[in-house]
Scaffold this active site. Sequence first.
Site, mmCIF file in Angstrom:
data_model
loop_
_atom_site.group_PDB
_atom_site.id
_atom_site.type_symbol
_atom_site.label_atom_id
_atom_site.label_comp_id
_atom_site.label_asym_id
_atom_site.label_seq_id
_atom_site.Cartn_x
_atom_site.Cartn_y
_atom_site.Cartn_z
ATOM 1 N N GLY A 1 -31.003 15.341 -1.909
ATOM 2 C CA GLY A 1 -29.717 15.841 -1.412
ATOM 3 C C GLY A 1 -28.706 16.001 -2.523
ATOM 4 N N ILE A 2 -29.169 16.221 -3.736
ATOM 5 C CA ILE A 2 -28.255 16.294 -4.896
ATOM 6 C C ILE A 2 -27.346 17.523 -4.839
ATOM 7 C CG2 ILE A 2 -29.823 17.569 -6.447
ATOM 8 C CD1 ILE A 2 -28.863 15.594 -8.695
ATOM 9 N N GLY B 1 -25.823 18.505 -2.197
ATOM 10 C CA GLY B 1 -24.809 18.300 -1.161
ATOM 11 C C GLY B 1 -23.535 17.688 -1.726
ATOM 12 N N SER C 1 -25.358 5.912 8.610
ATOM 13 C CA SER C 1 -24.116 6.557 9.045
ATOM 14 C C SER C 1 -23.401 5.780 10.140
ATOM 15 C CB SER C 1 -24.475 7.951 9.580
ATOM 16 O OG SER C 1 -23.414 8.486 10.325
ATOM 17 N N GLU D 1 -22.248 7.157 12.555
ATOM 18 C CA GLU D 1 -22.692 7.777 13.808
ATOM 19 C C GLU D 1 -23.617 6.856 14.589
ATOM 20 O OE1 GLU D 1 -22.647 11.030 15.596
ATOM 21 O OE2 GLU D 1 -20.654 10.818 14.738
ATOM 22 N N TYR E 1 -28.918 13.751 15.829
ATOM 23 C CA TYR E 1 -28.688 13.322 14.445
ATOM 24 C C TYR E 1 -28.615 11.805 14.361
ATOM 25 C CZ TYR E 1 -25.935 12.203 10.260
ATOM 26 O OH TYR E 1 -25.482 11.638 9.089
ATOM 27 N N LYS F 1 -31.029 9.078 12.501
ATOM 28 C CA LYS F 1 -30.510 8.127 11.493
ATOM 29 C C LYS F 1 -30.798 6.683 11.911
ATOM 30 C CE LYS F 1 -28.397 10.452 8.113
ATOM 31 N NZ LYS F 1 -28.820 10.357 6.697
ATOM 32 N N ARG G 1 -16.559 19.230 0.487
ATOM 33 C CA ARG G 1 -17.127 19.033 1.819
ATOM 34 C C ARG G 1 -17.651 20.364 2.362
ATOM 35 N NH1 ARG G 1 -19.692 15.819 5.424
ATOM 36 N NH2 ARG G 1 -18.257 14.730 6.811
HETATM 37 P P1 NAP Z 1 -24.566 17.532 2.888
HETATM 38 O O1 NAP Z 1 -23.436 18.016 2.062
HETATM 39 O O2 NAP Z 1 -24.880 18.225 4.163
HETATM 40 O O3 NAP Z 1 -25.876 17.545 1.952
HETATM 41 C C1 NAP Z 1 -27.148 17.395 2.494
HETATM 42 C C2 NAP Z 1 -28.172 17.549 1.382
HETATM 43 O O4 NAP Z 1 -29.492 17.391 1.930
HETATM 44 C C3 NAP Z 1 -28.168 18.913 0.695
HETATM 45 O O5 NAP Z 1 -28.420 18.728 -0.675
HETATM 46 C C4 NAP Z 1 -29.337 19.628 1.358
HETATM 47 O O6 NAP Z 1 -29.895 20.648 0.567
HETATM 48 C C5 NAP Z 1 -30.303 18.469 1.467
HETATM 49 N N1 NAP Z 1 -31.382 18.699 2.431
HETATM 50 C C6 NAP Z 1 -31.280 19.039 3.738
HETATM 51 N N2 NAP Z 1 -32.497 19.137 4.288
HETATM 52 C C7 NAP Z 1 -33.401 18.840 3.318
HETATM 53 C C8 NAP Z 1 -34.818 18.765 3.264
HETATM 54 N N3 NAP Z 1 -35.567 19.013 4.345
HETATM 55 N N4 NAP Z 1 -35.406 18.430 2.094
HETATM 56 C C9 NAP Z 1 -34.678 18.189 0.985
HETATM 57 N N5 NAP Z 1 -33.315 18.255 0.976
HETATM 58 C C10 NAP Z 1 -32.693 18.571 2.125
HETATM 59 O O7 NAP Z 1 -24.381 15.979 3.246
HETATM 60 P P2 NAP Z 1 -23.409 14.892 2.586
HETATM 61 O O8 NAP Z 1 -22.095 14.944 3.275
HETATM 62 O O9 NAP Z 1 -23.479 15.012 1.110
HETATM 63 O O10 NAP Z 1 -24.103 13.540 3.074
HETATM 64 C C11 NAP Z 1 -25.150 12.930 2.314
HETATM 65 C C12 NAP Z 1 -25.971 12.028 3.223
HETATM 66 O O11 NAP Z 1 -25.127 11.023 3.782
HETATM 67 C C13 NAP Z 1 -26.602 12.716 4.424
HETATM 68 O O12 NAP Z 1 -27.824 12.077 4.703
HETATM 69 C C14 NAP Z 1 -25.625 12.465 5.556
HETATM 70 O O13 NAP Z 1 -26.279 12.525 6.815
HETATM 71 C C15 NAP Z 1 -25.166 11.074 5.206
HETATM 72 N N6 NAP Z 1 -23.825 10.696 5.645
HETATM 73 C C16 NAP Z 1 -22.770 11.489 5.335
HETATM 74 C C17 NAP Z 1 -21.496 11.100 5.698
HETATM 75 C C18 NAP Z 1 -20.295 11.957 5.360
HETATM 76 O O14 NAP Z 1 -19.235 11.716 5.953
HETATM 77 N N7 NAP Z 1 -20.388 12.881 4.413
HETATM 78 C C19 NAP Z 1 -21.304 9.882 6.370
HETATM 79 C C20 NAP Z 1 -22.415 9.092 6.643
HETATM 80 C C21 NAP Z 1 -23.675 9.495 6.261
HETATM 81 P P3 NAP Z 1 -29.302 22.168 0.586
HETATM 82 O O15 NAP Z 1 -28.112 22.139 -0.334
HETATM 83 O O16 NAP Z 1 -30.425 22.966 0.085
HETATM 84 O O17 NAP Z 1 -28.915 22.461 2.010
HETATM 85 N N1 GDD Z 2 -17.285 20.313 12.980
HETATM 86 C C1 GDD Z 2 -16.282 20.403 13.871
HETATM 87 N N2 GDD Z 2 -15.758 21.654 14.130
HETATM 88 N N3 GDD Z 2 -15.824 19.286 14.480
HETATM 89 C C2 GDD Z 2 -14.799 19.432 15.362
HETATM 90 C C3 GDD Z 2 -14.218 20.669 15.653
HETATM 91 C C4 GDD Z 2 -14.725 21.834 15.013
HETATM 92 O O1 GDD Z 2 -14.266 22.951 15.238
HETATM 93 N N4 GDD Z 2 -13.206 20.470 16.548
HETATM 94 C C5 GDD Z 2 -13.169 19.159 16.805
HETATM 95 N N5 GDD Z 2 -14.131 18.522 16.096
HETATM 96 C C6 GDD Z 2 -14.434 17.071 16.139
HETATM 97 C C7 GDD Z 2 -15.883 16.742 16.457
HETATM 98 O O2 GDD Z 2 -16.143 16.873 17.857
HETATM 99 C C8 GDD Z 2 -15.961 15.305 15.950
HETATM 100 O O3 GDD Z 2 -15.506 14.423 16.933
HETATM 101 C C9 GDD Z 2 -14.979 15.286 14.766
HETATM 102 O O4 GDD Z 2 -14.217 16.501 14.865
HETATM 103 C C10 GDD Z 2 -15.654 15.217 13.392
HETATM 104 O O5 GDD Z 2 -16.636 16.227 13.321
HETATM 105 P P1 GDD Z 2 -17.407 16.552 11.942
HETATM 106 O O6 GDD Z 2 -16.441 16.798 10.849
HETATM 107 O O7 GDD Z 2 -18.385 17.636 12.247
HETATM 108 O O8 GDD Z 2 -18.122 15.177 11.552
HETATM 109 P P2 GDD Z 2 -18.937 14.115 12.413
HETATM 110 O O9 GDD Z 2 -18.041 12.915 12.584
HETATM 111 O O10 GDD Z 2 -19.537 14.700 13.617
HETATM 112 O O11 GDD Z 2 -20.149 13.754 11.421
HETATM 113 C C11 GDD Z 2 -19.889 13.517 10.038
HETATM 114 O O12 GDD Z 2 -19.676 12.144 9.815
HETATM 115 C C12 GDD Z 2 -20.803 11.301 10.098
HETATM 116 C C13 GDD Z 2 -20.366 9.836 9.812
HETATM 117 O O13 GDD Z 2 -19.630 9.358 10.878
HETATM 118 C C14 GDD Z 2 -21.094 14.024 9.249
HETATM 119 O O14 GDD Z 2 -20.803 13.975 7.879
HETATM 120 C C15 GDD Z 2 -22.332 13.177 9.490
HETATM 121 O O15 GDD Z 2 -23.383 13.574 8.584
HETATM 122 C C16 GDD Z 2 -21.970 11.708 9.212
HETATM 123 O O16 GDD Z 2 -23.077 10.879 9.463
#
Ligand code: NAP
Ligand code: GDD
Length: 349
Positions: free
Chosen positions: A9-10, A12, A131, A133, A154, A158, A189
């Site tokens: 996921g580098i 991302g 996560s 989540e 999702y 996880k 993001r």
């Molecule tokens: P992101 O921006 O969506 O990045 C996801 C990465 O995974 C990308 O590099 C993507 O590659 C790669 N990927 C997806 N499917 C793959 C596959 N089948 N094989 C190999 N690589 C694959 O996510 P992020 O926000 O950086 O989050 C990183 C991790 O933390 C994720 O596992 C996410 O679920 C978890 N997480 C995130 C948050 C948050 O708030 N950001 C919170 C809790 C947990 P491409 O670039 O090619 O699509």
């Molecule tokens: N994406 C999105 N788009 N979310 C919306 C919208 C919209 O137009 N309007 C309201 N929301 C609300 C969603 O219903 C959710 O309650 C909240 O905004 C956050 O949505 P996201 O930003 O899509 O993130 P997430 O909380 O569902 O998931 C993210 O955080 C998780 C950790 O708690 C992702 O990064 C997950 O990968 C990560 O695990």
Amino acid sequence: MTKRALVTGITGQDGSYLAELLLSKGYEVHGLIRRASTFNTARIDHLYTDPHSPDAKLFLHYGDLSDGARLVTLLAGIDPDEVYNLAAQSHVRVSFEEPEHTADTTGSGTIRMLEAVRLSGIKTRFYQASSSELYGATPPPQNEDTPFYPRSPYAAAKLYSYWITKNYREAYGLFAVNGILFNHESPRRGETFVTRKITRAVAAIKAGLQENVYMGNLDAIRDWGYAPEYVEGMWRMLQADEPNDYVLATGVGITVREFLQIAFEHAGLDWQEHVLFDERYLRPTEVDALIGDSTRAREKLGWTPTVNGRELARLMVDADIEALRHEGRAWIDKVNLQSWKTPTVQGSI
Ligand code: NAP
Ligand code: GDD
């Protein structure tokens, strides 16, 4: 001795910041990237140097979490000291549309990585991107002892990854940890997560390029932190004496509505004049409130977040206004492909 790390996921958000951090600490960094018909390395291009150069520290390898044999070969060849498994289908709303793919990548992908560690016979430390989540319907505050109640394909995937990581720690003595990270954001993001969707819309509206943005549930509460601080926490988890699971969170929860209000106000706009409702952005089951208690990480790892959701809204608006100014037409064209402008193009994300 130079330490070696493998990051899935580098490409991302988190992977790019983690690669920066590890390179700054002198690591040799290996990244798993997916073959795509267009380049997907924009977030790490600034880190890349010609691999033929003696100074090269970042190496990219094609692979996919669906391809277990490839993962074994890679791990055996790289022999990393640390593995960070960040790859996943990470969008909650999308997971309702692609539940099987999400299970395969976000769930089974983890067991493929863990098996690759085991079968390749290497000695490494393993970080799993768990996560908040996982808590789903369980009310805040949430910490490492709070029961899980996943509310999406999702989160269910996880949950499997969380437990299988713990199982490999107990069954095989692997130094494997779960980082239970609450939402963390940045100017890098993905554009369809709510914070970035909002801050990009603010920039486009401010520039007179669009009038409205369509949103879903504004009542959801999230504990938004700053991604660069969270990757520091990931690294600290793998430097600890003993493997353990840790929550990373700011402890400050705000609604999507408040994030909207702050973001629009920061650009001198009134959000109520520009935000429209579209039910396609609702989820079949919602996670109402996530607010984390990261006492364990603060006490055991010395990890302290300094940026909360309110500050992030302003930071990200500034970055998107600047990006629009800098990139001009190209940025606008990218905006035009996004869901708020032409919702039918992108589907229900
Ligand atoms: P992101 O921006 O969506 O990045 C996801 C990465 O995974 C990308 O590099 C993507 O590659 C790669 N990927 C997806 N499917 C793959 C596959 N089948 N094989 C190999 N690589 C694959 O996510 P992020 O926000 O950086 O989050 C990183 C991790 O933390 C994720 O596992 C996410 O679920 C978890 N997480 C995130 C948050 C948050 O708030 N950001 C919170 C809790 C947990 P491409 O670039 O090619 O699509
Ligand atoms: N994406 C999105 N788009 N979310 C919306 C919208 C919209 O137009 N309007 C309201 N929301 C609300 C969603 O219903 C959710 O309650 C909240 O905004 C956050 O949505 P996201 O930003 O899509 O993130 P997430 O909380 O569902 O998931 C993210 O955080 C998780 C950790 O708690 C992702 O990064 C997950 O990968 C990560 O695990």
